[in-house]
Design an enzyme around this catalytic site. Structure first.
Site, PDB file in Angstrom:
ATOM      1  N   CYS A 108     -55.341  80.682 116.626  1.00 39.66           N
ATOM      2  CA  CYS A 108     -56.356  79.821 116.023  1.00 39.66           C
ATOM      3  C   CYS A 108     -57.019  78.965 117.103  1.00 39.66           C
ATOM      4  O   CYS A 108     -57.744  79.478 117.934  1.00 39.66           O
ATOM      5  CB  CYS A 108     -55.737  78.993 114.897  1.00 39.66           C
ATOM      6  N   HIS A 139     -52.612  82.981 111.388  1.00 33.94           N
ATOM      7  CA  HIS A 139     -51.357  82.325 111.757  1.00 33.94           C
ATOM      8  C   HIS A 139     -50.141  83.174 111.369  1.00 33.94           C
ATOM      9  O   HIS A 139     -49.607  83.039 110.264  1.00 33.94           O
ATOM     10  CB  HIS A 139     -51.259  80.977 111.052  1.00 33.94           C
ATOM     11  N   GLU A 174     -47.208  82.729 112.473  1.00 31.54           N
ATOM     12  CA  GLU A 174     -46.045  81.828 112.425  1.00 31.54           C
ATOM     13  C   GLU A 174     -45.823  81.225 111.038  1.00 31.54           C
ATOM     14  O   GLU A 174     -44.740  80.696 110.757  1.00 31.54           O
ATOM     15  CB  GLU A 174     -46.192  80.712 113.465  1.00 31.54           C
TER      16      GLU A 174
END
Length: 233
Positions: free
Chosen positions: A89, A206, A208
């Site tokens: 990002c 994302h 994660e």
């Protein structure tokens, strides 16, 4: 196995804890080092991560001020010496502003901040970032950006495609790619790219955020597990 990972923090970074959770979980409890943007040197590392957020409030251009931070000279040197770098990002934006990846990230085509799930199609899998996926696999990830519209000149786009440097593309649940599956208007549906040596990966979504069923999904976990398997001593 122990992965020596470092997460770079800028004023306005807000995804470092999510990234630390993903890396720590994949490493069996080994927490990454937190590196402040004014640090001029890096500790011994296997992986540098530039996480998401709004570095310096996204004033000027997203990532432009962060790209001038002292730590980025160390990151450039780390990459030049063969180190691995992941930018997610805002981290992707910083990598383009720093000249470590080509192109730029502009305002989303709809001029709206996107906060939603979306699907990606995995490109090549002979990299440390994607070794635990299969080519063409469709994964579900989280979008959280207002400036995720990837642009580059046609020659650069052709080179990225021709050299197999498109890491991920936006798609639907069946893997189809088209204008209707492109949430932010990115050129050719590109969601992430590699450097020429495939040691640097930048992507807008994302991974994660999806490393545990309690988070809503696990499609991001193979990326971090693969990094540990490939880079940990």
């Amino acid at each position: 196995m122990s992965l020596r990972a470092g997460i770079v923090i800028f004023p306005g970074t807000n995804r470092e804890r999510d990234m630390a959770i993903a890396l720590t979980r994949a490493s069996g409890g080994q927490a990454p080092a937190m590196i402040w943007h004014k640090d001029a040197t890096l500790p011994p590392l296997d992986l540098v991560v530039l996480p998401g957020g709004f570095s310096h409030g996204d004033y000027l251009r997203c990532g432009a001020m962060a790209a001038q931070s002292p730590v980025m000279r160390a990151v450039r040197n780390f990459a030049a010496a063969g180190g691995y770098v992941l930018g997610v990002c805002n981290g992707f934006q910083i990598l383009t502003e720093a000249g470590l990846l080509p192109g730029a990230l502009l305002r989303n085509a709809g001029l709206r901040f996107l906060a939603q799930d979306h699907h990606l199609r995995v490109g090549r899998t002979d990299t440390v970032f994607t070794g635990n996926y299969t080519e063409g696999q469709v994964i579900r990830v989280v979008l959280a950006h207002g400036d995720g519209n990837y642009v580059a000149d046609e020659q650069t786009l052709d080179r990225l495609e021709g050299d197999g440097l498109v890491a991920f593309r936006y798609c639907d649940a069946d893997g189809a790619i088209g204008a209707e599956t492109n949430p932010n208007g990115s050129a050719r549906g590109i969601a992430g790219i590699y450097s020429a040596d495939r040691r640097i990966l930048g992507l807008m979504p994302h991974p994660e955020d999806y490393v545990d069923p309690l988070m809503g999904g696990e499609d991001g976990a193979p990326m971090f597990q693969g990094l540990v398997e490939a880079l940990a001593a």
